[in-house]
Design an enzyme around this catalytic site. Sequence first.
Site, short mmCIF file in Angstrom:
data_model
loop_
_atom_site.label_atom_id
_atom_site.label_comp_id
_atom_site.label_asym_id
_atom_site.label_seq_id
_atom_site.Cartn_x
_atom_site.Cartn_y
_atom_site.Cartn_z
N ASP A 250 -85.12 38.93 5.69
CA ASP A 250 -86.08 38.60 7.08
C ASP A 250 -85.56 39.07 8.53
OD1 ASP A 250 -87.40 37.02 5.27
OD2 ASP A 250 -85.86 35.42 5.30
N LYS B 182 -88.37 43.58 8.59
CA LYS B 182 -88.85 44.88 7.82
C LYS B 182 -90.34 45.08 7.99
CE LYS B 182 -86.84 43.21 4.19
NZ LYS B 182 -86.07 42.09 4.74
N ASN C 72 -91.09 37.69 -4.20
CA ASN C 72 -90.04 36.89 -3.46
C ASN C 72 -89.90 37.19 -1.98
OD1 ASN C 72 -88.92 39.40 -4.08
ND2 ASN C 72 -87.00 38.85 -4.76
N GLY D 134 -91.16 38.22 1.98
CA GLY D 134 -92.21 37.46 2.51
C GLY D 134 -92.07 38.39 3.88
N HIS D 135 -93.05 39.38 4.15
CA HIS D 135 -93.11 40.37 5.28
C HIS D 135 -94.26 40.08 6.26
CE1 HIS D 135 -90.56 43.58 2.76
NE2 HIS D 135 -90.07 42.19 2.84
N ARG E 234 -84.28 44.95 -22.31
CA ARG E 234 -85.16 45.74 -22.88
C ARG E 234 -86.23 45.04 -23.62
NH1 ARG E 234 -80.33 48.56 -25.40
NH2 ARG E 234 -79.73 46.32 -25.18
N GLN F 236 -85.91 42.14 0.84
CA GLN F 236 -84.55 41.36 1.00
C GLN F 236 -83.61 42.07 1.86
OE1 GLN F 236 -85.79 41.83 -2.87
NE2 GLN F 236 -87.07 40.19 -2.02
N THR G 185 -92.11 32.75 2.39
CA THR G 185 -92.53 32.70 0.97
C THR G 185 -92.46 31.25 0.46
OG1 THR G 185 -91.87 34.93 0.60
CG2 THR G 185 -92.02 33.73 -1.40
P1 GDP Z 1 -89.01 40.75 6.79
O1 GDP Z 1 -89.16 39.85 5.57
O2 GDP Z 1 -87.83 41.46 7.19
O3 GDP Z 1 -90.29 41.42 7.00
O4 GDP Z 1 -89.18 39.62 7.99
P2 GDP Z 1 -89.86 38.22 8.01
O5 GDP Z 1 -91.38 38.57 8.29
O6 GDP Z 1 -89.79 37.52 7.02
O7 GDP Z 1 -89.42 37.37 9.28
C1 GDP Z 1 -89.20 38.17 10.41
C2 GDP Z 1 -89.94 37.15 11.66
O8 GDP Z 1 -89.87 37.92 12.83
C3 GDP Z 1 -91.63 37.59 11.39
O9 GDP Z 1 -92.26 36.28 11.81
C4 GDP Z 1 -91.95 38.68 12.31
O10 GDP Z 1 -93.37 38.56 12.82
C5 GDP Z 1 -91.06 38.21 13.51
N1 GDP Z 1 -90.40 39.46 14.26
C6 GDP Z 1 -90.13 40.68 13.81
N2 GDP Z 1 -89.53 41.44 14.85
C7 GDP Z 1 -89.28 40.30 15.80
C8 GDP Z 1 -88.92 40.55 17.18
O11 GDP Z 1 -88.53 41.75 17.64
N3 GDP Z 1 -89.18 39.38 18.12
C9 GDP Z 1 -89.58 38.41 17.59
N4 GDP Z 1 -89.67 37.39 18.36
N5 GDP Z 1 -89.99 38.24 16.50
C10 GDP Z 1 -90.12 39.39 15.61
P1 IMO Z 2 -87.56 39.28 2.62
O1 IMO Z 2 -88.07 40.68 1.80
C1 IMO Z 2 -84.60 36.15 2.66
C2 IMO Z 2 -83.14 35.20 -1.48
C3 IMO Z 2 -83.47 33.57 -1.99
C4 IMO Z 2 -82.09 33.19 -2.90
C5 IMO Z 2 -81.79 34.66 -3.24
C6 IMO Z 2 -82.28 34.72 -4.76
O2 IMO Z 2 -88.57 38.63 3.08
O3 IMO Z 2 -86.31 39.72 3.41
P2 IMO Z 2 -84.99 35.18 -6.01
O4 IMO Z 2 -86.07 34.44 -5.74
O5 IMO Z 2 -84.90 36.69 -5.34
O6 IMO Z 2 -84.16 35.36 -7.24
O7 IMO Z 2 -83.84 34.52 -4.95
O8 IMO Z 2 -82.46 35.65 -2.61
N1 IMO Z 2 -84.32 35.92 -1.17
C7 IMO Z 2 -84.69 36.05 0.07
N2 IMO Z 2 -84.24 35.71 1.20
N3 IMO Z 2 -85.78 37.04 2.37
C8 IMO Z 2 -86.30 37.78 1.17
O9 IMO Z 2 -87.07 38.48 1.19
C9 IMO Z 2 -85.54 37.16 0.18
N4 IMO Z 2 -86.10 37.20 -1.24
C10 IMO Z 2 -85.20 36.58 -2.07
O10 IMO Z 2 -83.73 32.87 -0.88
O11 IMO Z 2 -81.45 32.94 -1.89
MG MG Z 3 -89.00 37.73 5.12
#
Ligand code: GDP
Ligand code: IMO
Ligand code: MG
Length: 428
Positions: free
Chosen positions: A13, A16, A38, A40-41, A144, A224, A300
Amino acid sequence: MSAFIVLGAQWGDEGKGKMTDYLAEEADVVVRFQGGNNAGHTVEVGDKQYKLHLIPSGILHDEKLNVIGNGVVVDPKALFEEIDYLEGLGVKVTPEKLVISDRANVIMPYHKILDVLKEKARGKNDIGTTGKGIGPCYTDKVERSGIRISDLLHENEFKEKLEINIKMKNDYIKLLGGEPLDFHEIFTEYLEYAKRLKPFVKDTSVRIYNEIKNDKNVLFEGAQGMLLDIDYGTYPYVTSSNTTSGGVASGTGIGPNMITNAVGIVKAYTTRVGKGPFPTELLDETGEWIREKGHEYGVTTGRSRRCGWLDLVIVKTAARVSGLTSLVVTKIDTLAGLEKLKVCTGYKLNGEIIDYFPASLEDLAKCEPVYEEFDGWGEDVANARSYEELPENAKVYLNRIADITGTKICIVGVGPKRNQTIRITKEL
Ligand code: GDP
Ligand code: IMO
Ligand code: MG
């Protein structure tokens, strides 16, 4: 030609999705190499917000090819829900824009059920998984007995593999107190998915290799983050794949010598979803303030993200393990308004200062973060579009991150939108 990786350098999070969408401008192909739904982007373009789980974040660009590589685990039901969701928002997802590896393992209903049942059985030692069946699917792959996309396209092969799996998984499900599954129901359901999947399925290793040989630029989008890596993360509180650079070659079927750069995405503070150690966690009102200001709730599962100070031991580990060539620091806008900030530069363990992440959770529990303190910046930075426009104290904070990690910062994020991005160096 360039082939570069975008990776999470913390616990996921980091932003990315936003950075992949932004950097996709410089790529022809965007590839997911590990994980599944798993992830959430979140990507914001104009007034619209898109939540992606399985589909690469390059999909919002019309002209880019998006690839789901062999290292990804694919839940066809979730995939089609995501395609329908995107099409509903006006984003085309055609076989010209999206290809899926015939070698990717498929998440089956029993994987999702076992994910939940195993978590229950772990009791207070549960991992806090997303419940999407990720761990059980990768378990089958390594053991496997997995079913791959190519199996779905060969009815007899699929039938045989599913029969054995249902028999064994039902025994396991019953043992853990769950309801057994019906073979025919799943067989019929997945044959329907196979029909819809067929036009998207390719040997993606060949496709990516040819793109690179034809001088195209390829972006590998990580899911992740560093400390959720199955080998180098806070095991067992990790996900079930290699989230670090090493996962790219095996998860896509290209040679590591084709990769030119690796960009680590670093949130200006630290967050974590799910259970497991977190040395710089803030369990006070500052942590709460960051969570609210940064909207730190999971994409997610909707769970609250745990928040804490920036931990550079983690980022340094990511720089080493993934060979990071640059960093993107996101969300410095969220920290605006804090009077003082802290950054962890090392851990005190048994009277000694260390700057690496210990393997043992018992040792980690003994680690006391060593902090450097910084003056905050009161000004809102959301409208800054160049490094020069940033407040002096924000520059000091950023320069220290680069110094301590020994890695240059190429981009700074000042908001969720595509244009809320400051480019510092052209080279990644
Ligand atoms: P990811 O899983 O690495 O793609 O990140 P997530 O989308 O789960 O969480 C990042 C959150 O921060 C999202 O709601 C983005 O829209 C937001 N975000 C990303 N870059 C920035 C930033 O520079 N500033 C702010 N305020 N929000 C950001
Ligand atoms: P993005 O791509 C943050 C965490 C889960 C749990 C552990 C194992 O959005 O950064 P799983 O379902 O993968 O077996 O869970 O990993 N986890 C994440 N935490 N961002 C994610 O993805 C994650 N994907 C899995 O919360 O602790
Ligand atoms: Mg995420």
